[in-house]
Enzyme design. Structure first.
Site, PDB file in Angstrom:
ATOM      1  N   ARG A 185       0.850  -1.199   0.000  1.00  0.00           N
ATOM      2  CA  ARG A 185       0.000   0.000   0.000  1.00  0.00           C
ATOM      3  C   ARG A 185       0.887   1.250   0.000  1.00  0.00           C
ATOM      4  O   ARG A 185       0.595   2.234   0.639  1.00  0.00           O
ATOM      5  CB  ARG A 185      -0.935   0.018   1.215  1.00  0.00           C
ATOM      6  CG  ARG A 185      -2.245   0.746   0.961  1.00  0.00           C
ATOM      7  CD  ARG A 185      -2.989   1.083   2.235  1.00  0.00           C
ATOM      8  NE  ARG A 185      -4.360   1.465   1.957  1.00  0.00           N
ATOM      9  CZ  ARG A 185      -5.121   2.179   2.750  1.00  0.00           C
ATOM     10  NH1 ARG A 185      -4.669   2.594   3.909  1.00  0.00           N
ATOM     11  NH2 ARG A 185      -6.359   2.472   2.430  1.00  0.00           N
ATOM     12  N   ASP A 191      -7.757 -11.299  16.612  1.00  0.00           N
ATOM     13  CA  ASP A 191      -7.257 -12.376  17.473  1.00  0.00           C
ATOM     14  C   ASP A 191      -7.493 -12.038  18.935  1.00  0.00           C
ATOM     15  O   ASP A 191      -7.817 -10.894  19.286  1.00  0.00           O
ATOM     16  CB  ASP A 191      -5.764 -12.623  17.208  1.00  0.00           C
ATOM     17  CG  ASP A 191      -4.935 -11.364  17.380  1.00  0.00           C
ATOM     18  OD1 ASP A 191      -4.862 -10.866  18.518  1.00  0.00           O
ATOM     19  OD2 ASP A 191      -4.370 -10.853  16.395  1.00  0.00           O
ATOM     20  N   GLU A 237     -35.494   5.086   2.838  1.00  0.00           N
ATOM     21  CA  GLU A 237     -34.343   4.366   3.414  1.00  0.00           C
ATOM     22  C   GLU A 237     -33.981   4.943   4.782  1.00  0.00           C
ATOM     23  O   GLU A 237     -33.660   4.204   5.719  1.00  0.00           O
ATOM     24  CB  GLU A 237     -33.146   4.458   2.471  1.00  0.00           C
ATOM     25  CG  GLU A 237     -33.268   3.558   1.244  1.00  0.00           C
ATOM     26  CD  GLU A 237     -32.083   3.690   0.303  1.00  0.00           C
ATOM     27  OE1 GLU A 237     -31.646   2.673  -0.245  1.00  0.00           O
ATOM     28  OE2 GLU A 237     -31.602   4.834   0.103  1.00  0.00           O
TER      29      GLU A 237
END
Ligand code: DGJ
Length: 730
Positions: free
Chosen positions: A444, A535, A615
């Site tokens: 990146r 994690d 919406e």
């Protein structure tokens, strides 16, 4: 007492409410692993070991003429490299003379009330007195170091943890080249290994394979736990299902390189190991020093994968995540990222926040692009100074405006990242991870800071604090957008370069700990390009983690399904985004996007201004509904009813109150067929004898669980239903 020691047989028995773990220091002082499974009365399970003369499996010297005693065949608690056990082992140490052969024997043990903690490392905690600690010390027969095996027994959670400490008591350096936090040996049985693999924008896909002869493993050498494999693995009986069979879950409380492996050996015994991946690891332990290997969490269920997951959900929600936001309802947020990416100024954000607040959103998050020179992802990382020119105001002014709408304000950081095009890099290129004389690998278009260095961390911490102190900020998103490469730290000598990966993770934990100590009310959401660092280690610092950069509701069903095996929904960052979806161009109904996102921390990631009036009305009701069911979703029992990757048509999952008094059934029609068959879903977690009301009609709980609920017909593909079920009486 959860930990029992029989001094005559030197038998250690660790018992939780439903499981039991047993070890025995045998006549030679070798610590055998004798049982992990269902709880029974205390009995010496070493009777199951078959001693035999086995060719090409050597015998320790002190076994004398006894050819039936071989470490190559025995189930061991902490097998070591070079001992004559040729399977995968839990420890490999390089001695000062350059050799590796090691031999450990039982020396002593200690039983303590309460759960141990680990210096500088995350670990489960237990504060109500229902936990005990066992520390078994093994000594190296060359008398250079001790290995302290730490066991935490969280009795009513059905959890056993283990961590390892290596203490050098010699006067020379030793080098640990491999250390595994868990080793469980199964004497017999046919097992399946369940792993969670993936990639960026498609994390934690569920995979189940039979354990066959050889070694199967899942791991990461990327410096993070990674998108590719997750440090949560399951071994199960071959025929175990969601509701039946022996299942053993193993979770590593660590956010860096890891490896989990299952080896079926020559005698059809299975060895499971979980710990730091040895590829990027070599740690020098100086005389008098200790090295702590991270904690691993183990759980056993006799009742299939679903109940195993619920053990982890409860433990991680209540005994790993910390701070105010574990018990306080978390705000429904709107993150600006997919709505505007880098293209914003203060006025645009203020308008977005105002529109969002009007719908019931409670927290507005400004994502990447507010600092330094950062209008694209190629520059600015490392320069944590507010770009007031871009915003058109100070951060305080922006935050005050947003607070004036009655909502909270949050902000994005990527503390570990650095662009070469940044002032920080120009003044401190040596702070980036790169090897002198070699061009670094970019990803990146960025590099990473050397977080193993305290001075680097201190600099970044100071700058983050300056930003946080300059305005009212209630939420921080901690992102990381690449894997580690070019491992070299200018602060370490050549002999210690093998420590960088681990020191980097310790540095990360150190900084996160400082952050939560200084800002105890700050809600921190972990992120690594979505779920690249999802994690148990991160959950100790960040009670929620952005699950994936894939916000497509249908893809999310699989991602969140896989994640649910080891982690509770309260940890899964999940948002409703625009359609066609940014990642897949798929169009899914707004209601379905909310069904997926509500099975997580729930929020939006879009520009409200681009929504129609209808919406917006729907969003208002969704937020109300989420708040109404918050406790049921976040604290209820989670049941996987189908697998979205294999189910034929309707995918379902459910949240049930622990007492069975209510449930929320979530259904998504993945396929619809004209003139199709009826669809039923069997519920779980209800009371057999309870009378439940569903859409005004009454059913006994046993009927709903055994025969199932007839589902409404979906009128369009991906239509979803959230069906609330309440118990009337029993
Ligand atoms: C990756 C994250 O996962 C996204 O949500 C977003 O924050 C971007 N980084 C910003 O660069």
């Amino acid at each position: 007492m959860a930990i029992l020691f029989d001094s005559t047989s030197r038998l250690f028995t660790l018992r939780t409410d439903h499981s039991m773990y047993q070890m025995k220091a045998d006549r030679y002082g070798v610590l055998l692993h004798t049982w992990f499974g269902i709880r029974s009365s205390v009995f010496d399970y070493s009777y199951r070991i078959a001693y035999a003369d086995r060719g090409f499996s050597g015998n320790p010297y002190d076994a004398g003429e006894d050819r039936t005693y071989s470490l190559d065949a025995l189930p061991q608690e902490f097998p070591v490299y070079g001992s004559g056990d040729y399977r995968s082992t839990a420890l490999k140490v390089r001695y000062p003379d350059g050799t590796f052969s090691c031999d450990l024997r039982y020396l002593k043990h200690e039983i303590r009330k309460g759960k141990y903690s680990l210096p500088g490392l995350p670990a489960l905690y237990e504060t109500s007195g229902n936990a005990d600690t066992l520390i078994i010390t093994l000594e190296d027969t060359r008398r250079m170091f001790y290995v302290h095996l730490y066991y935490g027994v969280l009795e009513d959670l059905d959890i056993i943890t283990r961590a390892v400490c290596v203490e050098n008591h010699s006067n020379a350096d030793i080098y640990i080249e491999n250390i595994q936090s868990v080793c469980v040996d199964y004497l017999h049985g046919d097992y399946d290994l369940h792993t969670f693999y993936g990639r960026h924008v498609k994390e934690r896909n569920y995979q189940r394979t039979p354990v066959v002869h050889g070694i199967q493993s899942a791991g990461s050498t990327r410096g993070t736990s990674s998108h590719q494999y997750n440090p949560f693995l399951i071994l199960s009986d071959r025929n175990a299902s969601e509701d039946t069979g022996n299942c053993y879950g193993f979770s590593f409380v660590y956010s860096g390189d890891f490896i989990g492996s299952a080896e079926l050996d020559q005698y059809d015994q299975t060895r499971f190991l979980l710990g730091i991946h040895p590829d990027n690891f070599c740690y020098c332990v100086k005389p008098g020093e200790c090295f702590y290997a991270p904690e691993a969490v183990m759980a056993y269920s006799a009742d299939g994968l679903g109940s195993l997951s619920r053990i982890f959900h409860r433990a991680y929600r209540d005994h790993l995540c910390r701070g105010k936001w574990t018990t306080t309802r978390r705000p429904v947020l709107l993150n600006a990222w997919e709505g505007v990416y880098f293209d914003f100024n203060g006025d645009k954000l203020i308008q977005m926040a105002k529109d969002a607040a009007a719908l019931g959103v409670e927290l507005f998050v400004m994502d990447d692009g507010w600092f330094g020179k950062r209008d694209l992802d190629v520059s600015g990382l490392g320069d944590w100074t507010v770009n007031e020119e871009k915003l058109g105001c100070s951060l305080k002014e922006l935050s005050d405006q947003i607070h004036s709408f009655g909502i909270k304000f949050g902000i994005w950081f990527e503390p570990e990242g650095i662009n070469e095009d940044s002032n920080l890099y120009r003044s401190h290129p040596e702070w980036a991870l790169q090897i002198p004389g070699k061009k670094p690998t970019r990803s990146r278009q960025q590099l990473l800071l050397d977080f193993s260095r305290e001075d680097v961390r201190d600099y970044i911490f100071t700058h983050i604090c300056q930003v946080l102190d300059s305005a009212r900020i209630e939420y921080l998103k901690w992102d990381l957008n690449r894997s580690l490469t070019d491992l070299y730290s200018a602060a370490l000598p050549a002999t210690r370069q093998g420590e960088i990966m681990h020191r980097y993770v310790l540095g990360l934990y150190d900084m996160l700990e400082k952050l939560i100590q200084r800002y105890p009310d700050l809600l921190i959401e972990g992120c690594s390009g979505g779920g690249g660092r999802f994690d148990a280690g991160m959950l100790y610092y960040t009670p929620q983690i952005w699950c994936s950069d894939d916000t497509d509701a249908i893809e999310r069903l699989s991602i969140q399904y896989g994640t649910s095996f080891g982690y509770p929904v309260s940890t899964m960052g999940s948002h409703v985004s625009h359609c066609p979806n940014e990642q897949t161009r798929r169009i899914a109904p707004l209601n379905t996007r909310a069904t997926a996102a509500m099975s997580g921390t729930f929020g939006y990631e879009l520009d409200v201004n681009k929504m129609s009036a209808d919406e917006k009305d729907i969003v208002k009701t969704q937020i109300e509904e989420f708040k109404k069911y918050y406790d049921l979703i976040q604290y209820g029992d989670y049941y996987r009813l189908t697998n979205p990757d294999t189910v034929e048509a309707y995918h379902g999952w459910e949240f049930a109150a622990a007492d069975g008094s209510e449930a929320l059934l979530c259904i998504v029609a993945l396929q619809i067929h004209p003139n199709g068959p009826g669809r039923w879903m069997c519920l779980k977690g209800l009371r057999e004898d309870g009378i439940y009301v569903v859409d005004g009609r009454e059913y006994p709980g046993g009927v709903l669980m055994n025969s199932g609920l007839l589902l409404p017909d979906a009128a369009e593909e991906y239509q979803s239903f959230r069906i609330h079920i309440t118990m009337k009486s029993n």
